[in-house]
Design an enzyme around this catalytic site. Structure first.
Site, PDB file in Angstrom:
ATOM      1  N   CYS A 139       1.022  -1.288  -0.122  1.00  0.00           N
ATOM      2  CA  CYS A 139       0.124  -0.208   0.495  1.00  0.00           C
ATOM      3  C   CYS A 139       0.850   1.118  -0.501  1.00  0.00           C
ATOM      4  O   CYS A 139       1.455   1.396   0.841  1.00  0.00           O
ATOM      5  CB  CYS A 139      -0.568   0.103   1.105  1.00  0.00           C
ATOM      6  SG  CYS A 139      -1.998   1.699   1.468  1.00  0.00           S
ATOM      7  N   CYS A 142      -0.144   4.793   2.044  1.00  0.00           N
ATOM      8  CA  CYS A 142      -0.072   3.673   3.490  1.00  0.00           C
ATOM      9  C   CYS A 142       1.368   4.340   3.565  1.00  0.00           C
ATOM     10  O   CYS A 142       1.228   4.917   5.475  1.00  0.00           O
ATOM     11  CB  CYS A 142      -0.584   2.973   3.958  1.00  0.00           C
ATOM     12  SG  CYS A 142      -1.940   1.874   2.659  1.00  0.00           S
ATOM     13  N   ASP A 143       1.934   3.847   3.051  1.00  0.00           N
ATOM     14  CA  ASP A 143       3.106   3.920   3.906  1.00  0.00           C
ATOM     15  C   ASP A 143       4.329   4.218   2.563  1.00  0.00           C
ATOM     16  O   ASP A 143       6.062   4.957   3.653  1.00  0.00           O
ATOM     17  CB  ASP A 143       4.705   2.209   3.960  1.00  0.00           C
ATOM     18  CG  ASP A 143       3.425   1.273   4.020  1.00  0.00           C
ATOM     19  OD1 ASP A 143       2.550   2.197   5.776  1.00  0.00           O
ATOM     20  OD2 ASP A 143       3.161   0.296   3.860  1.00  0.00           O
TER      21      ASP A 143
END
Ligand code: NDP
Length: 317
Positions: A139, A142-143
């Site tokens: 993701c 997300c990261d």
């Protein structure tokens, strides 16, 4: 063998993403006394994203976890019985349908709403597990933040891979897009955006065979033109390794009973969440290879609960 505990319900919902919680909101307001099991990832895929900017009703955006918490509380407020637990077995041979939870309890239900979602696919390399949370991610949104001014790679040649590469290019120094074929499968616009982003380098006909690094990912071992006479090993130095090779619908336990496509998506009667079994409905990503959005999942969860309510009144239960 010890007899498993049994419980009878009118409406069982499996899954706690936008589809599951929306079904729970509607089903509880229709007095179906729904029981919802949250599954492996409570709150679903949105809990691993950061900002959600396209869910109507949040003009300033909302974080994925906050959105899911709002939906959960809304379902609870109307009496949905939300429980931790994973559906491990299904028997849909006859109503009431029997779902085993955590291998130890059987729920017998008149109606079943399957909202088990989909999970990101991995290549299956041992190194992906070794470096989980230490440079391997599925993701980018997300990261990606952790890789500002660093070098990263994205695996895949579809729209997701292109989107993630473009997103990461805005943060990272250099992005490699590792594509196994000599072309991208992504839509033309996405391809053009990738090719016109100066810090994305597309590595066509490359396969990842391993990762290396002392404390986290420091690089990847690739093979160029695998199996061809001019095959060669190529190492790239990267700090982050992002998978974007598609998703797998979480439909395994239902496959003996329901129609699924070649990837495993549950097939429903077009335009409805009805499966081929009366009283069994599928909503959200587990049945949607096309849209896969929070709002479309929520919409189909709503439809499934309305269908469940109508079905129960038809059979007089
Ligand atoms: P896709 O199935 O479209 O693409 C998966 C990609 O991963 C392909 O390039 C595939 O390669 C590659 N791949 C699969 N397995 C492996 C493997 N083991 N090793 C290396 N590469 C692998 O999935 P997406 O998630 O990209 O997209 C899913 C759907 O969602 C699509 O319909 C897409 O259009 C849509 N979508 C649309 C977006 C948009 O319009 N903005 C954004 C995101 C998704 P190969 O081509 O060789 O099979």
């Amino acid at each position: 063998m010890e007899e498993m505990t049994r419980e009878k319900v009118r409406c069982l919902i499996i899954g706690s993403g936008p589809a599951g919680y929306t079904a729970a909101i509607y089903a509880s307001r229709a007095n179906l006394s729904p029981v919802l099991y949250e599954g492996i990832q409570p709150g679903g895929q949105l809990t691993i994203t950061t900002e959600v900017e396209n869910f109507p009703g949040y003009p300033e955006g909302v974080t994925g976890p906050a959105l899911m918490d709002d939906m959960r509380r809304q379902a609870s407020r109307f009496g949905a019985d939300i429980r931790a637990g994973i559906a491990t077995e299904a028997d849909l041979s006859a109503a009431p349908y029997k779902i085993t939870i955590d291998g130890e309890k059987v729920i017998e239900t008149e109606t079943l709403i399957i909202a088990t979602g989909a999970s990101a696919k991995y290549l299956g390399l041992a190194d992906e597990r070794k470096y989980a949370g230490m440079g391997v991610s599925a993701c980018a949104t997300c990261d990606g933040f952790f890789y500002r001014k660093k070098n990263v790679a994205v695996v895949g040649g579809g729209d997701t891979a292109c989107e993630e590469a473009i997103y990461l290019a805005g943060l990272a120094k250099q992005v490699y897009l590792i594509v196994r074929k000599p072309y991208l499968r992504a839509s033309k616009v996405m391809q053009e955006r990738v090719f016109s982003t100066p810090n994305i380098k597309v590595l066509f006909e490359h396969n990842t065979v391993g990762l290396f690094g002392e404390n986290g990912v420091e690089g990847a071992h690739l093979v160029r033109r695998k199996g061809e006479p001019d095959e060669e090993m190529v190492d790239i130095a990267i700090d982050g390794f992002f998978l974007a090779i598609g998703h797998k619908p979480n439909s395994d336990i239902f496959k003996p009973w329901l129609d699924t496509d070649e990837v495993g998506y549950i097939q429903t009667i077009p335009g409805t969440p009805r499966t081929r079994i009366p009283g069994v409905f599928a909503a959200g990503d587990v049945a949607d290879p096309h849209y896969r959005q929070a709002i479309t999942a929520a919409g189909s969860g709503c439809k499934a609960a309305i269908e469940a309510e109508r079905y129960l009144s038809e059979i007089g239960k």
